[in-house]
Enzyme design. Sequence first.
Site, PDB file in Angstrom:
ATOM      1  N   LYS A 197      -5.310  -0.956   1.836  1.00  7.32           N
ATOM      2  CA  LYS A 197      -5.760  -2.009   2.984  1.00  7.32           C
ATOM      3  C   LYS A 197      -5.216  -1.508   4.257  1.00  7.32           C
ATOM      4  O   LYS A 197      -5.905  -1.694   5.379  1.00  7.32           O
ATOM      5  CB  LYS A 197      -5.017  -3.325   2.878  1.00  7.32           C
ATOM      6  CG  LYS A 197      -5.464  -4.299   1.517  1.00  7.32           C
ATOM      7  CD  LYS A 197      -5.106  -5.457   1.652  1.00  7.32           C
ATOM      8  CE  LYS A 197      -5.428  -6.382   0.439  1.00  7.32           C
ATOM      9  NZ  LYS A 197      -4.810  -7.462   0.121  1.00  7.32           N
ATOM     10  N   HIS A 222       2.010  -8.720   5.752  1.00  6.70           N
ATOM     11  CA  HIS A 222       1.318  -8.667   6.821  1.00  6.70           C
ATOM     12  C   HIS A 222       1.713  -9.748   7.496  1.00  6.70           C
ATOM     13  O   HIS A 222       1.044  -9.864   8.850  1.00  6.70           O
ATOM     14  CB  HIS A 222      -0.242  -9.067   6.597  1.00  6.70           C
ATOM     15  CG  HIS A 222      -0.884  -7.435   6.139  1.00  6.70           C
ATOM     16  ND1 HIS A 222      -1.319  -6.684   6.733  1.00  6.70           N
ATOM     17  CD2 HIS A 222      -1.313  -7.417   4.742  1.00  6.70           C
ATOM     18  CE1 HIS A 222      -2.082  -5.777   6.244  1.00  6.70           C
ATOM     19  NE2 HIS A 222      -1.724  -6.106   4.733  1.00  6.70           N
ATOM     20  N   GLU A 274       2.066  -8.023  -1.123  1.00 13.39           N
ATOM     21  CA  GLU A 274       1.552  -7.086  -0.065  1.00 13.39           C
ATOM     22  C   GLU A 274       0.853  -7.968   1.062  1.00 13.39           C
ATOM     23  O   GLU A 274       1.134  -7.526   2.300  1.00 13.39           O
ATOM     24  CB  GLU A 274       0.585  -6.120  -0.570  1.00 13.39           C
ATOM     25  CG  GLU A 274       0.957  -5.179  -1.480  1.00 13.39           C
ATOM     26  CD  GLU A 274       0.248  -3.977  -1.783  1.00 13.39           C
ATOM     27  OE1 GLU A 274      -0.637  -3.583  -1.008  1.00 13.39           O
ATOM     28  OE2 GLU A 274       0.533  -3.381  -2.868  1.00 13.39           O
TER      29      GLU A 274
END
EC number: 2.6.1.121
Length: 350
Positions: A144, A219, A215
């Site tokens: 990503k 962010h 994960e």
Amino acid sequence: MDEITFAVLGTGGIGRRALEVSQHKDALTPVAACDRHGVAVDFDGLDVDELLAATEGNIDNEVATDGGTTAAEGGIKQHGEDRGVVASSQARPSEDSIQEIIDHGDRIDAVLLALPNYEHDFIPRTADRFAEGGYAGVMIDVLKRSRVIDMLDDRSDEFEESGITFICGAGATPGLLTGAAALAAQSFVEVTDVDIHWGVGLKSGYEDNRGTVREDIAHLPEYDIETARDLSEAEIEAIIDDHDGVIEFEDMEHADDVLLERAGVCDAEDVTVGGILDVRNDEKPTTTTVRVTGRTFDGETATNTFQLGDETSMEANVNGPALGYLKAGVRRNRAGEYGVFGPADLMPGF
Ligand SMILES: NC(=O)c1ccc[n+]([C@@H]2O[C@H](COP(=O)([O-])OP(=O)(O)OC[C@H]3O[C@@H](n4cnc5c(N)ncnc54)[C@H](O)[C@@H]3O)[C@@H](O)[C@H]2O)c1
């Protein structure tokens, strides 16, 4: 298309589903799969049903890459004594399962890296190992983070010399949605704005996809991959509770931006990615939408919009495109095209 043999590195939430989806694509034979503690190799084709049944509720998604385990506990949903792929009768324990796949590389057309991204250079370093091991074929990831694309680009010459066609960022976002943006942009001579907004409902898929949720938490403005990696499961549950199960993300570091820029679609700074993750409902909290705004050759300004059906799961939107891009990569590789490609490079260009 001739038969394609492929390996899956990482049989966690995404990798297991990649094996399952591959059963529905033509000409794909899974011949190897591994997680951190085990490997299965069979050049007659893995028995995917057996492997999925053995790992159901038994995923090895310990919070680790090759740098060792972190403070956070892992091994989610472990049922039997053997955790992860070693629970399959086709697999055996391994201290370095990735190396075992590299050692069989001459019989593997493509390698799908469904590995975690707790260290930004883990996937690039894994690619280095394949190149050093003499691998010549397709490698494809579903990573990503924007910054990893540069690390792969830095290896472009090495991949070309090795005969590796590396497809990066080829999941859902980046991946499917990046490709959709590149296609939608073709109406315009100048693209001013790309807005990607995703919705994921992950109630029943939550246990399998804890790796992705962790994960995603990285962010949030108050975290990064180091701090998210060290969170205990209880701390993650507390973050989810604080958000009542619905976490909103803005201005995410998703590689759609650099992948669209390197394909000449627009500047990276004109791309924004955000989304809403609901871990308490399967229904998507919002419809996943890509809006591409630009100016046409005859002076009009417009927005082309692409939407995913609300019923499509995250697993469907990552793995269908990843395997589709894998096949596109094999066509390139067999035509002698090597180096680094993003999902937008494999669409109509400017
Ligand atoms: N682009 C997208 O749209 C998208 C969507 C979802 C997930 N992802 C990405 O997919 C990746 C995988 O996610 P997941 O939910 O499957 O994670 P996961 O934690 O469930 O699975 C990771 C797997 O990698 C294995 N692994 C770790 N280190 C290894 C090593 N050294 N050798 C061999 N195997 C090793 C683990 O054992 C595990 O099986 C993540 O990086 C995530 O960000 C991308």
